[in-house]
Design a protein around this motif. Sequence first.
Motif, short mmCIF file in Angstrom:
data_model
loop_
_atom_site.label_atom_id
_atom_site.label_comp_id
_atom_site.label_asym_id
_atom_site.label_seq_id
_atom_site.Cartn_x
_atom_site.Cartn_y
_atom_site.Cartn_z
N CYS A 67 0.82 -1.21 0.00
CA CYS A 67 0.00 0.00 0.00
C CYS A 67 0.86 1.26 0.00
CB CYS A 67 -0.90 0.00 1.23
SG CYS A 67 -1.94 1.46 1.36
N ASN A 71 -1.24 1.85 4.76
CA ASN A 71 -2.39 1.50 5.62
C ASN A 71 -1.99 0.44 6.64
OD1 ASN A 71 -4.47 3.16 4.72
ND2 ASN A 71 -5.11 1.76 3.12
N ASN A 96 -5.34 7.11 5.75
CA ASN A 96 -6.14 7.28 4.54
C ASN A 96 -7.27 8.27 4.81
OD1 ASN A 96 -7.64 6.99 2.19
ND2 ASN A 96 -7.51 4.76 2.16
N PRO A 99 -10.96 6.44 2.58
CA PRO A 99 -10.95 5.00 2.28
C PRO A 99 -12.15 4.53 1.47
CG PRO A 99 -11.41 5.40 4.61
CD PRO A 99 -11.00 6.70 4.03
N THR A 102 -10.63 4.57 -2.19
CA THR A 102 -9.70 3.48 -2.49
C THR A 102 -10.37 2.12 -2.33
OG1 THR A 102 -8.86 3.76 -0.22
CG2 THR A 102 -7.55 4.70 -2.01
N CYS A 106 -9.26 1.36 -6.08
CA CYS A 106 -7.85 0.99 -6.03
C CYS A 106 -7.67 -0.45 -6.56
CB CYS A 106 -7.33 1.08 -4.59
SG CYS A 106 -5.57 0.72 -4.43
N GLU A 126 -9.12 -5.15 0.27
CA GLU A 126 -9.88 -4.03 -0.26
C GLU A 126 -11.34 -4.08 0.20
OE1 GLU A 126 -10.24 -1.55 -4.41
OE2 GLU A 126 -10.16 -3.73 -4.53
N PRO A 162 -7.80 13.46 -6.44
CA PRO A 162 -7.40 12.76 -5.22
C PRO A 162 -6.22 13.38 -4.50
CG PRO A 162 -7.02 11.42 -7.19
CD PRO A 162 -7.87 12.56 -7.60
N VAL A 469 -4.70 6.18 -8.04
CA VAL A 469 -5.34 7.08 -7.08
C VAL A 469 -4.63 7.02 -5.74
CG1 VAL A 469 -7.44 7.39 -5.71
CG2 VAL A 469 -7.61 7.13 -8.18
N VAL A 470 -4.22 5.84 -5.33
CA VAL A 470 -3.61 5.71 -4.01
C VAL A 470 -2.23 6.38 -3.96
CG1 VAL A 470 -2.52 3.46 -4.42
CG2 VAL A 470 -3.27 4.07 -2.11
#
Length: 494
Positions: A67, A71, A96, A99, A102, A106, A126, A162, A469-470
């Motif tokens: 991650c 996370n 995060n 969340p 994601t 994600c 996830e 984001p 995005v993450v």
Amino acid sequence: MGKPTGFIEYLREVALEISPSDRIRNWDEFHLPMPEEKLRQQGARCMDCGTPFCHTGTVINGMASGCPINNLIPEWNDLVYRGLWREALDRLHKTNNFPEFTGRVCPAPCEGSCVLGINNPPVTIENIEYSIVERGWDEGWIEPIPPTKRTGKKVAVVGSGPAGLCAAAQLNTAGHWVTVFERADRPGGLLMYGIPNMKLDKEKVVLRRLKVLEEEGVKFVCNTEVGKDLPAENLLKEFDAVILCTGATRPRNLPIEGRQLKGIHFAMEFLSENTKAILDRYKNGSFISAEGKDVVIIGGGDTGTDCVGTSIRHGCKSLAQLEILPKPPSERAADNPWPEWPKIYRMDYGQEEAAAKFGGDPRVYLTTATKFEGDETGHVKAVHTVQIQWEKNDKGQFVPQPIPGTEKILPAQLVLLAMGFLGPEQPLLDALGLDRDARSNVKADHGKYATSIPGVFAAGDCRRGQSLVVWAFNEGRGAARECDLYLMGSTDLP
């Protein structure tokens, strides 16, 4: 760890989804909630491994392994197993800001590096993340928390995607007055207009979080393009610091014969107009429709998949997706070992829907377009293709070479180019006089995010290039920390 033998006792189970043939009738999210008992069992599969690669966030061979926002996955997996949902939410929010985003979009590099995944199906990280945050919303645990003190410093964030949202949220927490400038009519950037509604609901999910940010003190200014509607130099005069989070929005073109024909569009043009039409209840303006058309999508990845799902919901006549790379293997290849991201064949939601409607995966591998053919009105009517093979050139680089005799002609009244992005748009960067790197991105070191102008920072795709995005979350949070340090001389932001 509450269940040392959980990974032995329980098999991996994922949340159920509405069937592809049913969900293509609307634009609603199609994932169904999983019963709490099942979620606790899935949390119990977490192994308490000595080194939890799932949250390392390293880059191996150019891909995320674990991650990127680090996370605390083993911790909240254990808390879910023990039924301590509020505590799990607190752990999730430590790293995060959003969340619920994601947890939906994600690709889960955390699962690709799960230690259990070496020889078993990995933990459903996830889905557990998604379930934790949705439980938090349902229980009313997620509320606006305005800062108790204000520093008096003003920060402008350019772009509300984001990276921009994470930067704004963090800087507001530190007590600064944050104004986010967005050129679209709604805030959210990529989250609002770049991802289709069936993957990420705008009104129920995105606007829900934006409302909390506004109530916490973040100001959003939409319909304002910095450098056009607002002079770029005004930012430097009116704000104590600026963070650029404009994304990498210059699409890669395909300059082959017939490119000027009508009916050939960049994927983001197609996707963003469609989402805007949905949000406007089809009252204002038009959108590019695939209804009744033979559609050819050039390019794979998430954007290509989104074009597939959107075209099917429009009611396209046929669908083909051209992919220049070879079909991935069903299992990890020898040169793709754990904990690298597994480059294996998988059907994403769009391909599942295409298979349900047309009888198979729409992707055609090792194939490229050579020419667009038009009709007498100047509109595209066909795409000429050829199969390719990858060979080394005199510099030792692999390049695609056409295979004679493999030419085909595909009918197409709509062609969508989904071949990735080249970097950020340049006018604003030119107006500010910022240094660029060799790929035309804003030049700023990762971890520092400082540009060539003091007090101006850059984060997300405009700095690192097209990415996940993450990773934008990672950069937005990091840029906020460095910006806070610049403004105050010290920082408590993580």
